[in-house]
Each structure stands twice: as C-alpha cells, then as structure tokens.
Design a protein around this motif. Structure first.
Motif, short mmCIF file in Angstrom:
data_model
loop_
_atom_site.label_atom_id
_atom_site.label_comp_id
_atom_site.label_asym_id
_atom_site.label_seq_id
_atom_site.Cartn_x
_atom_site.Cartn_y
_atom_site.Cartn_z
N ILE A 8 91.96 57.14 25.80
CA ILE A 8 91.29 57.39 26.93
C ILE A 8 89.93 56.72 27.06
CG2 ILE A 8 90.10 58.77 29.22
CD1 ILE A 8 91.89 61.22 27.76
N PHE A 59 95.38 54.98 27.45
CA PHE A 59 95.40 55.46 29.12
C PHE A 59 93.89 55.31 30.13
CE2 PHE A 59 94.89 59.12 31.95
CZ PHE A 59 96.30 59.19 32.62
N ARG A 118 91.66 62.85 38.85
CA ARG A 118 92.90 64.16 37.60
C ARG A 118 94.21 63.77 38.52
NH1 ARG A 118 88.22 66.24 40.12
NH2 ARG A 118 86.94 67.65 39.37
N TRP A 120 96.10 61.01 38.06
CA TRP A 120 96.15 59.98 36.91
C TRP A 120 97.26 60.68 35.67
CZ3 TRP A 120 91.30 56.19 36.38
CH2 TRP A 120 91.53 55.12 37.99
N PHE A 121 96.05 61.84 35.19
CA PHE A 121 96.86 62.58 34.44
C PHE A 121 98.00 63.47 34.35
CE2 PHE A 121 92.37 62.01 33.37
CZ PHE A 121 92.16 62.06 32.44
N GLU A 122 97.90 63.52 35.63
CA GLU A 122 99.50 64.18 35.81
C GLU A 122 101.03 63.38 35.12
OE1 GLU A 122 99.35 65.02 40.14
OE2 GLU A 122 98.00 66.28 40.31
N LEU A 124 100.60 61.47 32.50
CA LEU A 124 100.98 62.25 31.06
C LEU A 124 101.98 63.13 30.42
CD1 LEU A 124 97.66 61.68 29.33
CD2 LEU A 124 99.53 60.59 28.79
N ILE A 147 88.50 63.68 32.83
CA ILE A 147 88.88 63.59 31.98
C ILE A 147 88.21 65.00 31.08
CG2 ILE A 147 87.87 62.46 29.39
CD1 ILE A 147 87.45 59.31 30.92
N PHE A 150 90.59 67.35 32.20
CA PHE A 150 91.85 67.31 30.69
C PHE A 150 92.39 67.86 29.97
CE2 PHE A 150 94.68 64.69 27.59
CZ PHE A 150 95.67 64.71 28.13
#
Length: 302
Positions: A8, A59, A118, A120-122, A124, A147, A150
């Motif tokens: 990240i 990421f 937030r 964006w992490f979905e 992964l 971050i 997550f």
C-alpha cells in the motif's frame, strides 16, 4: 512459507537532479544531470518483491494527468499493475536532489496517492495474502483513515510499517491506531531518534518496541542494522558499497525483508540479505535494480 504481500502506498514520478550540494536560499545553481523515472516507496518495495518472485499486489493509485500517464506506461513496461485507476486527480512527483556524496534530499508534491478511499479496498481478495506493507507518507494524508480502517478490519495480516521521514508529522491518533496493530517497524536512525527523543539506538528501539510489541529494525547505514526481536538485540553488519545515491535504499531493504520472511527465513537472515540488496541499490543511479544488478546483490550474501 507465506502467501504474499499487499503493498500500500505510492507510485510517483521521481525527477532526480545531480548537484554539487544543496543550494542556500537565494542562490542559483546548475544541475549536472537529470533523470525521470517512476519511484515512490510502494513502487520501490514492489519492484524488489518482483525480483524475488514474491506474490504481491502494488496497491498504489494511478490518477489522471500528465504524471499519471507517464507512470501508467512505466508500470506496464516494468511488469507492474495497480488495481486502482482514478479520475479524481493526478499523481504526485518528487524532486530528488542528489549531492556529490550520494546523500539525497526530497521535495515532494503530493497527488492522488495521499487520498486513499475506502471503496478502493473492496476489490482486494485478502485471502491471497498474509502480510501488508504501509508507508508513512500515505498514512499522513487524509486517505490514512481509509488505510487504517482496512488494516483494522484484517488483523490477520502481518503489517510491515515504514513511517519514513514523515514519522513526526503523522497525527498521534493515527500513530496509536497503527501501533495497536503490532506492526514490524522499519526506520532509519534519524527517524528513530526524532520520534522517540532517545539519542541511544538501544533505548530508541526499546521505546518503539513498547509502542508496537513487535520486531523493530533500525537501519544505520554503513554500520549495519539494529534488530530488536523478542527482547533480544542484534547488530547485523552491512556490506561495503560505493555510494552513487541513496534513493530507494530503505525501500529496497524493507522489500527484501518482506520477501525473505514470506519465503520462510528468520529475521536475522532476512536482514543480512536486505543489507546486500540495499548496498547494491546505493551503488547505482535511482531506486530500482535491473535483473542483473539484483542478482549481483543477492550473490553478495553467499
């Protein structure tokens, strides 16, 4: 054997200028050379993981604009791909001023990499990984909340945290949330001293260990690395290097540690290899190694 690492952070444009020494205010100096390349802590770490054959996902957001266009093309050329493409803003860039002795000074213009979201992490698939790397630059920005959310939702991941020179600028609240995740902490001597107020490295590492309850690695340049693990101190000597510039030295070091740990090695073995790889990085221009340069660095550990 570990599964792999989510990296990240940032992929940025690095503009590297070679100068005799940092100019004083009001003066006018010439640069001896200029190079443009992709950099950013996360990109540099990911490039090392790629060399080791470690499973990883870079990421790092790629935005919209002239810097993002350059970065997107270079990522593709280098065999990297980020799952985050955004139309919100351009990527940032870093002016890296390298003096004759190889020391570097950074002037960073932040971009989209400081504004993680937030959602964006979905995308992964966390099941494919067991560790995560985080840089302090991105934690400091307003995207740092996303971050941390997550990471707190996935406490099963081993966190490798490299706060970098922004360590004293990160809010106390964010720092406490990060330390509560018990990260493996990786920082240099100056960062350790300024963040703890302790001049002695042993005392600084003790204080840092008190905050995180996990392994602390403090790089000391040519002196080696101070390693505090399970209450035991170790000094892991470094390899001699002809310093061209020190850009990416810390990133290559933590990247190697992650790769070696993922491959099942103990911290001492991981740090020995990291010392060899980072010694190779400082001997070349810029933060990344060719395949041939990487193999040369790895052989120095044999």
């Amino acid at each position: 054997m570990g599964k792999g690492c989510i990296v990240i952070g940032a992929a940025m444009l690095d503009i590297v200028m070679e100068i005799d020494k940092i100019p004083k205010s009001g003066t006018d100096v010439y640069a001896k050379g200029q190079t443009m390349m992709v950099g950013g802590c996360a990109y540099n770490v990911a490039d090392i993981l790629k060399h080791f054959g470690t499973n990883y996902t870079l990421f790092a957001p790629v935005g919209t604009g002239m810097y993002a266009d350059f970065i997107r093309k270079e990522l593709e050329r280098a065999g990297h791909k980020s799952p985050i493409c955004s139309a919100d803003s351009d990527n940032g860039y870093c002016l890296c001023m390298v003096e004759e002795d190889g020391e570097r000074t950074f002037l960073t213009v932040p971009g989209i990499e400081c504004h993680f979201k937030r959602e964006w992490f979905e995308e992964l698939d966390v099941e494919n990984y067991d560790s995560v790397y985080v840089s302090g630059y991105e934690l400091e920005g307003d995207g740092g909340e996303a971050i941390l959310d997550f990471l707190e939702a996935h406490r099963e991941l081993t966190v490798y945290y490299a706060p970098g020179p922004r360590i004293t600028y990160i809010s106390e609240e964010k720092a406490k949330r990060m330390y509560a995740l018990h990260p493996v902490l990786h920082l240099n001597e100056l960062e350790a001293v300024t963040s703890t107020g302790e001049e002695e490295i042993a005392k600084a590492s003790e204080k840092l260990y008190g905050w995180t309850g996990n392994t602390v690695l403090i790089t000391l340049g040519k002196e080696g690395v101070h390693l505090l693990e399970d209450g035991e101190y170790r000094m892991v000597s470094s390899k001699k290097a002809e310093v061209v510039d020190t850009i990416g030295a810390g990133d290559s070091h933590i990247g190697t540690v992650i790769a070696m740990r993922t491959a099942g090695y103990e911290f001492v073995e991981a740090v020995r290899m990291a010392n060899c790889i980072s010694a190779k990085v400082v001997s070349v221009k810029g933060p990344v190694l060719t395949t041939e340069e990487f193999e040369e660095g790895r052989k120095n550990n044999e």
